[in-house]
Write a protein that holds these residues in place. Structure first.
Motif, PDB file in Angstrom:
ATOM      1  N   ALA A 102       2.065   2.379  -7.617  1.00 12.56           N
ATOM      2  CA  ALA A 102       0.782   2.724  -6.986  1.00 12.56           C
ATOM      3  C   ALA A 102      -0.041   3.659  -7.859  1.00 12.56           C
ATOM      4  O   ALA A 102      -1.279   3.567  -7.908  1.00 12.56           O
ATOM      5  N   SER A 103       0.620   4.561  -8.563  1.00 12.26           N
ATOM      6  CA  SER A 103      -0.107   5.511  -9.418  1.00 12.26           C
ATOM      7  C   SER A 103      -0.926   4.806 -10.479  1.00 12.26           C
ATOM      8  O   SER A 103      -2.028   5.235 -10.826  1.00 12.26           O
ATOM      9  N   THR A 104      -0.385   3.723 -11.013  1.00 12.16           N
ATOM     10  CA  THR A 104      -1.117   2.945 -12.006  1.00 12.16           C
ATOM     11  C   THR A 104      -2.443   2.468 -11.431  1.00 12.16           C
ATOM     12  O   THR A 104      -3.493   2.518 -12.088  1.00 12.16           O
ATOM     13  N   LEU A 105      -2.415   2.035 -10.178  1.00 13.78           N
ATOM     14  CA  LEU A 105      -3.618   1.510  -9.529  1.00 13.78           C
ATOM     15  C   LEU A 105      -4.578   2.622  -9.132  1.00 13.78           C
ATOM     16  O   LEU A 105      -5.793   2.466  -9.228  1.00 13.78           O
ATOM     17  N   VAL A 106      -4.035   3.746  -8.711  1.00 13.56           N
ATOM     18  CA  VAL A 106      -4.894   4.881  -8.345  1.00 13.56           C
ATOM     19  C   VAL A 106      -5.593   5.426  -9.585  1.00 13.56           C
ATOM     20  O   VAL A 106      -6.795   5.729  -9.561  1.00 13.56           O
ATOM     21  N   ASP A 107      -4.865   5.520 -10.678  1.00 15.05           N
ATOM     22  CA  ASP A 107      -5.433   6.056 -11.912  1.00 15.05           C
ATOM     23  C   ASP A 107      -6.554   5.176 -12.464  1.00 15.05           C
ATOM     24  O   ASP A 107      -7.486   5.672 -13.113  1.00 15.05           O
ATOM     25  N   THR A 108      -6.473   3.887 -12.221  1.00 11.63           N
ATOM     26  CA  THR A 108      -7.517   2.975 -12.706  1.00 11.63           C
ATOM     27  C   THR A 108      -8.570   2.718 -11.626  1.00 11.63           C
ATOM     28  O   THR A 108      -9.417   1.823 -11.789  1.00 11.63           O
ATOM     29  N   GLU A 109      -8.482   3.478 -10.538  1.00 10.08           N
ATOM     30  CA  GLU A 109      -9.432   3.371  -9.422  1.00 10.08           C
ATOM     31  C   GLU A 109      -9.488   1.946  -8.864  1.00 10.08           C
ATOM     32  O   GLU A 109     -10.545   1.429  -8.507  1.00 10.08           O
ATOM     33  N   ALA A 110      -8.299   1.325  -8.797  1.00  8.29           N
ATOM     34  CA  ALA A 110      -8.221  -0.048  -8.313  1.00  8.29           C
ATOM     35  C   ALA A 110      -8.081  -0.137  -6.797  1.00  8.29           C
ATOM     36  O   ALA A 110      -8.337  -1.188  -6.211  1.00  8.29           O
ATOM     37  N   LEU A 111      -7.672   0.957  -6.168  1.00 11.83           N
ATOM     38  CA  LEU A 111      -7.456   0.950  -4.722  1.00 11.83           C
ATOM     39  C   LEU A 111      -8.569   1.691  -4.006  1.00 11.83           C
ATOM     40  O   LEU A 111      -9.063   2.716  -4.490  1.00 11.83           O
ATOM     41  N   ILE A 112      -8.956   1.191  -2.842  1.00 15.94           N
ATOM     42  CA  ILE A 112      -9.999   1.873  -2.066  1.00 15.94           C
ATOM     43  C   ILE A 112      -9.353   2.832  -1.071  1.00 15.94           C
ATOM     44  O   ILE A 112      -8.205   2.638  -0.661  1.00 15.94           O
ATOM     45  N   ASP A 113     -10.091   3.842  -0.715  1.00  8.96           N
ATOM     46  CA  ASP A 113      -9.632   4.797   0.291  1.00  8.96           C
ATOM     47  C   ASP A 113      -9.695   4.110   1.655  1.00  8.96           C
ATOM     48  O   ASP A 113     -10.767   3.697   2.118  1.00  8.96           O
ATOM     49  N   LEU A 114      -8.555   4.008   2.308  1.00  5.02           N
ATOM     50  CA  LEU A 114      -8.477   3.294   3.576  1.00  5.02           C
ATOM     51  C   LEU A 114      -8.810   4.172   4.778  1.00  5.02           C
ATOM     52  O   LEU A 114      -8.998   3.640   5.889  1.00  5.02           O
ATOM     53  N   ALA A 115      -8.872   5.479   4.574  1.00  5.12           N
ATOM     54  CA  ALA A 115      -9.081   6.393   5.704  1.00  5.12           C
ATOM     55  C   ALA A 115     -10.338   6.061   6.516  1.00  5.12           C
ATOM     56  O   ALA A 115     -10.273   5.960   7.747  1.00  5.12           O
ATOM     57  N   PRO A 116     -11.509   5.857   5.890  1.00  4.77           N
ATOM     58  CA  PRO A 116     -12.704   5.518   6.676  1.00  4.77           C
ATOM     59  C   PRO A 116     -12.570   4.182   7.402  1.00  4.77           C
ATOM     60  O   PRO A 116     -13.057   4.032   8.531  1.00  4.77           O
ATOM     61  N   LEU A 117     -11.939   3.207   6.758  1.00  8.11           N
ATOM     62  CA  LEU A 117     -11.751   1.906   7.386  1.00  8.11           C
ATOM     63  C   LEU A 117     -10.831   2.006   8.600  1.00  8.11           C
ATOM     64  O   LEU A 117     -11.081   1.371   9.639  1.00  8.11           O
ATOM     65  N   ILE A 118      -9.787   2.786   8.458  1.00  9.66           N
ATOM     66  CA  ILE A 118      -8.867   2.976   9.586  1.00  9.66           C
ATOM     67  C   ILE A 118      -9.600   3.624  10.750  1.00  9.66           C
ATOM     68  O   ILE A 118      -9.453   3.219  11.911  1.00  9.66           O
ATOM     69  N   ASP A 119     -10.395   4.618  10.428  1.00 14.76           N
ATOM     70  CA  ASP A 119     -11.109   5.365  11.466  1.00 14.76           C
ATOM     71  C   ASP A 119     -12.076   4.463  12.242  1.00 14.76           C
ATOM     72  O   ASP A 119     -12.222   4.598  13.462  1.00 14.76           O
ATOM     73  N   GLN A 120     -12.720   3.523  11.553  1.00 14.66           N
ATOM     74  CA  GLN A 120     -13.740   2.695  12.192  1.00 14.66           C
ATOM     75  C   GLN A 120     -13.233   1.353  12.712  1.00 14.66           C
ATOM     76  O   GLN A 120     -13.718   0.863  13.738  1.00 14.66           O
ATOM     77  N   TYR A 121     -12.269   0.756  12.020  1.00 10.75           N
ATOM     78  CA  TYR A 121     -11.938  -0.635  12.323  1.00 10.75           C
ATOM     79  C   TYR A 121     -10.455  -0.886  12.635  1.00 10.75           C
ATOM     80  O   TYR A 121     -10.078  -2.037  12.858  1.00 10.75           O
ATOM     81  N   ALA A 122      -9.624   0.125  12.647  1.00 13.86           N
ATOM     82  CA  ALA A 122      -8.185  -0.124  12.797  1.00 13.86           C
ATOM     83  C   ALA A 122      -7.550   0.789  13.847  1.00 13.86           C
ATOM     84  O   ALA A 122      -6.698   1.619  13.532  1.00 13.86           O
ATOM     85  N   PRO A 123      -7.931   0.626  15.120  1.00 10.90           N
ATOM     86  CA  PRO A 123      -7.349   1.477  16.168  1.00 10.90           C
ATOM     87  C   PRO A 123      -5.842   1.292  16.335  1.00 10.90           C
ATOM     88  O   PRO A 123      -5.128   2.235  16.681  1.00 10.90           O
ATOM     89  N   ASN A 124      -5.361   0.077  16.093  1.00  8.71           N
ATOM     90  CA  ASN A 124      -3.923  -0.173  16.246  1.00  8.71           C
ATOM     91  C   ASN A 124      -3.108   0.509  15.151  1.00  8.71           C
ATOM     92  O   ASN A 124      -2.017   1.027  15.405  1.00  8.71           O
ATOM     93  N   ILE A 125      -3.644   0.502  13.935  1.00 11.09           N
ATOM     94  CA  ILE A 125      -2.975   1.204  12.832  1.00 11.09           C
ATOM     95  C   ILE A 125      -2.958   2.695  13.111  1.00 11.09           C
ATOM     96  O   ILE A 125      -1.938   3.370  12.912  1.00 11.09           O
ATOM     97  N   LYS A 126      -4.073   3.205  13.593  1.00  6.94           N
ATOM     98  CA  LYS A 126      -4.157   4.633  13.905  1.00  6.94           C
ATOM     99  C   LYS A 126      -3.148   5.009  14.989  1.00  6.94           C
ATOM    100  O   LYS A 126      -2.460   6.023  14.900  1.00  6.94           O
ATOM    101  N   GLU A 127      -3.038   4.168  16.004  1.00  3.66           N
ATOM    102  CA  GLU A 127      -2.092   4.438  17.089  1.00  3.66           C
ATOM    103  C   GLU A 127      -0.650   4.321  16.607  1.00  3.66           C
ATOM    104  O   GLU A 127       0.214   5.111  16.980  1.00  3.66           O
TER     105      GLU A 127
END
Length: 553
Positions: A102-127
């Motif tokens: 995962a660090s390889t992907l984070v360092d190359t900015e390949a992954l998006i921050d999921l926190a905003p998506l979870i907050d808006q569109y993923a109530p089941n994941i949050k629960e």
């Protein structure tokens, strides 16, 4: 009369045209729905032997519910090389399960921050994650959530996953001797092999190990942790008092574990193909029924266990025992790690519809999605009786005996790529999300397995092991899923150490016993030469940093 006939004809033609139009309309709707499906590419660093290409009944339901189809690639080599190539090219799949990269992907900015998506569109994941959500934060400096951990939430472990495996027929034939230490394990294999030098016309194999690429860690080196009373923390042992990390091979007690394996080889009890066979050959050999003992994880040999059962060779299936080097050690299979973040699934910057991607994962995390993944489809794989989900005896038989059941039905196929509830967690009806329970597990045992367990005075394999209450909770979780910068000195040293391990461990096991100490000393000196002590210092720092991050959450 003619007029009536004309009317009837007119009505018939009208109905015919109407039905035809409706059929065309329905066809257009179906074609539209087919076009509405969005295909997401997925790469996983882990192999998936039961992948169904989303063609199974359960996966078809998921596809219909979410409008998403997954086009997946599952790597057989751990994913590191392919993920490094992705990073170099700047091209990524929509979804990715990078395991330790995962660090390889984070360092190359390949992954998006999921926190905003979870907050808006993923109530089941949050629960589902609840208070554990903060454990997914990347670091104190970067609180983003890049990876959704696929470790099951609040999981109750009903069965051991690590230990020494011994065929049921071996312990039965020998009158159910205690299998507690490596000497007990060795003696059982020796006595049975002497009585039965062949099985089904083929030479009997005492103990077979696996060293196929990264699997050397699972079958050959990680067991040195457990056999000496330490839980698996990857390549490092973490002192529970000081939190100091040590490359685990440098522990004196582990040297004695590998000396015992050297002795097994010298005694003719170790499979001479252990360090050259491929995983498929290993499984094929096990499923032939002629391998008496294994040292491996349950998930690694589960396909071979099912194949033995499918062939009616239930006496050649294996029980799992908490074997350690000597009785001074307790097998820590059930030591509590707390909830682990780290390894799981992420959404990349190349995903054109991250909202739909998180909604897809959110459906799998929902009550409906979890029931689909664990129980299947109502009235097909289970029925509702008196308000409870019930699996018929015929269906349960298929679950236990058909080695391709998962692939055929789709039950559990997507479980490994999304967040999930663990065994014992209850849904809104008060029934558990998974089918695993003590009663269900006991019911799934073969008759000989039940006989073996009764002879040892227990009803489940778990009861042979020390309970989790016998160990302190690991405040750092498990160190194997720490995020390590792939360009750091630590990563470079770790890679060099792994290359040395892959060369030296087979050598120390296969050399003449008189040469064991000198080869081991060479092994230890090579580790010092690459700067392993610096790596241990850095690893210790990362462990303390994680503990600080978790204390803040």
């Amino acid at each position: 009369m003619i007029r009536n006939q004309d009317q009837i004809l007119f009505i018939f033609l009208f109905i015919f045209i109407l039905v035809g139009c409706q059929s065309e309309e329905a066809l257009e709707v179906n074609e539209t729905r087919e076009e509405e499906y969005v295909s997401f590419t997925l790469f996983s660093a882990d192999f998936h032997s039961q992948w169904d290409y989303m063609e199974s009944p359960v996966s078809q339901v998921v596809q219909g519910k979410t409008g998403v189809k997954i086009e997946a690639e599952f790597d057989v080599n751990g994913g590191e090389q392919k993920i490094a190539l992705m990073a170099a090219n700047g091209e990524y799949p929509d979804l990715i399960l990078p395991k330790g990269s995962a660090s390889t992907l984070v360092d190359t900015e390949a992954l998006i921050d999921l926190a905003p998506l979870i907050d808006q569109y993923a109530p089941n994941i949050k629960e589902l994650y609840g208070d554990y959500l903060d454990r997914l934060r990347w670091s104190s400096e970067d609180p983003s959530i890049y990876i959704l951990s696929t470790v099951s939430i609040d999981h109750t472990y009903w069965a051991p996953d690590n230990g020494f495996l011994l065929q049921h027929d071996v312990v039965k034939e020998l009158g159910y001797p205690e299998i507690r230490t490596v000497k007990d394990f060795e003696e059982a294999i020796r006595r049975y092999k002497k009585r039965y030098p062949t099985i089904d016309g083929e030479p009997t194999i005492g103990l077979s190990l696996l060293a196929d690429d990264w699997r050397i860690l699972i079958s050959t080196t990680n067991p040195a942790f457990y056999a000496t009373g330490a839980s698996d923390d990857g390549e490092y042992y973490v002192d529970p008092e000081t939190y100091k990390a040590t490359l685990h091979y440098r522990r004196p007690e582990e040297k004695e574990y590998f000396r015992w394996l050297n002795h097994m080889n010298d005694s003719g009890l170790l499979d001479p193909e252990s360090f050259v066979q491929k995983y498929e050959q290993y499984l094929e050999k096990i499923s032939s029924g002629r391998v008496l003992g294994l040292i491996d994880s349950e998930w690694s040999v589960s396909d071979a266990q099912r194949m033995l059962r499918e062939q009616g060779k239930e006496n050649r299936m294996y029980g799992m025992y908490p074997v350690t080097l000597s009785e001074e050690y307790n097998h820590p299979n059930f030591q509590d790690t707390g909830y682990l973040g780290g390894w799981g699934v992420g959404i990349t910057v190349d995903c054109e519809d991250p909202i739909l991607a998180i909604q897809f994962l959110d459906f799998l995390a929902s009550e409906e999605g979890q029931i689909l993944q664990n129980w299947g489809i109502e009235n097909k794989h289970y029925q509702i009786i008196d308000g409870k989900r019930v699996i018929s005896e015929e269906e349960m038989f298929q679950r236990n005996h058909d080695s391709n059941y998962v692939k055929k039905t789709g039950i559990g196929v997507l479980d490994s790529i999304a967040p999930s509830y663990g065994d014992g967690v209850k849904d809104s009806t008060g029934q558990t999300y998974t089918i695993a329970s003590p009663d269900q597990i006991i019911d799934s045992y073969t008759s000989i397995e039940k006989e073996v367990l009764r002879s040892f005075g227990v009803s489940m394999w778990k009861e042979l092991y020390p309970p989790k209450e016998a160990f302190p909770v690991k405040a750092w979780g498990s160190a194997f899923n720490l995020s390590i910068d792939p360009n750091s000195q630590l990563a470079v040293i770790n890679q060099k150490a792994l290359e040395i391990v892959k060369e030296r461990i087979p050598e120390v096991i296969l050399v003449e016993p008189s040469e064991f100490d000198s080869v081991w000393e060479t092994f230890m000196n090579e580790l010092l030469d690459i700067g392993i002590e610096k790596a241990e210092e850095e690893y210790s720092r990362l462990i303390k940093e994680r503990m600080k991050l978790w204390e803040q959450s």
